[in-house]
Design a protein around this motif. Structure first.
Motif, mmCIF file in Angstrom:
data_model
loop_
_atom_site.group_PDB
_atom_site.id
_atom_site.type_symbol
_atom_site.label_atom_id
_atom_site.label_comp_id
_atom_site.label_asym_id
_atom_site.label_seq_id
_atom_site.Cartn_x
_atom_site.Cartn_y
_atom_site.Cartn_z
ATOM 1 N N LYS A 169 15.361 3.863 4.861
ATOM 2 C CA LYS A 169 14.058 3.257 5.118
ATOM 3 C C LYS A 169 14.198 2.064 6.047
ATOM 4 N N TYR B 226 13.950 10.042 2.981
ATOM 5 C CA TYR B 226 14.501 8.695 3.018
ATOM 6 C C TYR B 226 15.499 8.493 1.894
ATOM 7 N N TYR C 191 5.286 0.819 10.509
ATOM 8 C CA TYR C 191 4.722 1.373 9.283
ATOM 9 C C TYR C 191 5.558 0.864 8.128
ATOM 10 N N GLU C 192 4.913 0.307 7.125
ATOM 11 C CA GLU C 192 5.637 -0.251 5.988
ATOM 12 C C GLU C 192 5.869 0.840 4.940
ATOM 13 N N LEU C 193 7.087 1.324 4.912
ATOM 14 C CA LEU C 193 7.466 2.313 3.914
ATOM 15 C C LEU C 193 7.656 1.613 2.576
ATOM 16 N N THR D 18 9.551 5.407 -4.208
ATOM 17 C CA THR D 18 8.752 6.573 -3.853
ATOM 18 C C THR D 18 7.869 7.047 -5.002
ATOM 19 N N ARG E 129 12.019 1.504 9.364
ATOM 20 C CA ARG E 129 11.191 0.296 9.499
ATOM 21 C C ARG E 129 11.474 -0.425 10.813
#
Length: 128
Positions: free
Chosen positions: A51, A10, A60-62, A66, A55
């Motif tokens: 991201k 990402y 799924y909540e990235l 990181t 999304r």
């Protein structure tokens, strides 16, 4: 049978990512779809996407950050010094200049535009 198909990292800026991996490393672009880019690397595809785009496609909540570095990408080249200097001259952060390892391999480390750790290395000789 399961086989490893690709890696997606990402990123924040697709243009900077393409410039680094295609412009500096010379990886051929296999496919581009909006912010998503795939590069030819041999038998496995290396891909990047934002991201925000991911999304919008999956529930799924990235996380925005990181955290600690948890991945390293290694690129084999016959001229580690030249590639390292090209990347450095382009203004990318460097971590370790070309260094010979005890087994004879030359390695250097730089960061891509999103801070992914990139190893530039010479081929490992089968006699080492």
């Amino acid at each position: 049978m399961v086989r490893y198909g690709y890696t997606i990292l990402y990123i924040t800026d697709p243009v900077k990512t393409r410039s680094f991996y295609h412009g500096l490393l010379g990886l051929p672009i296999k496919a581009e779809h909006g912010s998503y880019t795939e590069f030819e690397t041999g038998t496995t595809v290396l891909a990047f996407n934002t991201k925000e785009d991911v999304r919008s496609m999956i529930p799924y909540e990235l996380p925005d950050k990181t955290g600690q570095q948890s991945i390293e990408l290694g690129f084999v080249t016959d001229d580690v010094q030249q590639l390292y200097e090209t990347i450095r001259a382009a203004g990318h952060e460097t971590v370790l200049p070309p260094t010979e390892k005890p087994w004879g391999q030359i390695v250097a480390y730089v960061l891509d535009p999103d801070g992914h750790l990139i190893e530039l290395c010479s081929p490992v000789s089968s006699s080492n």
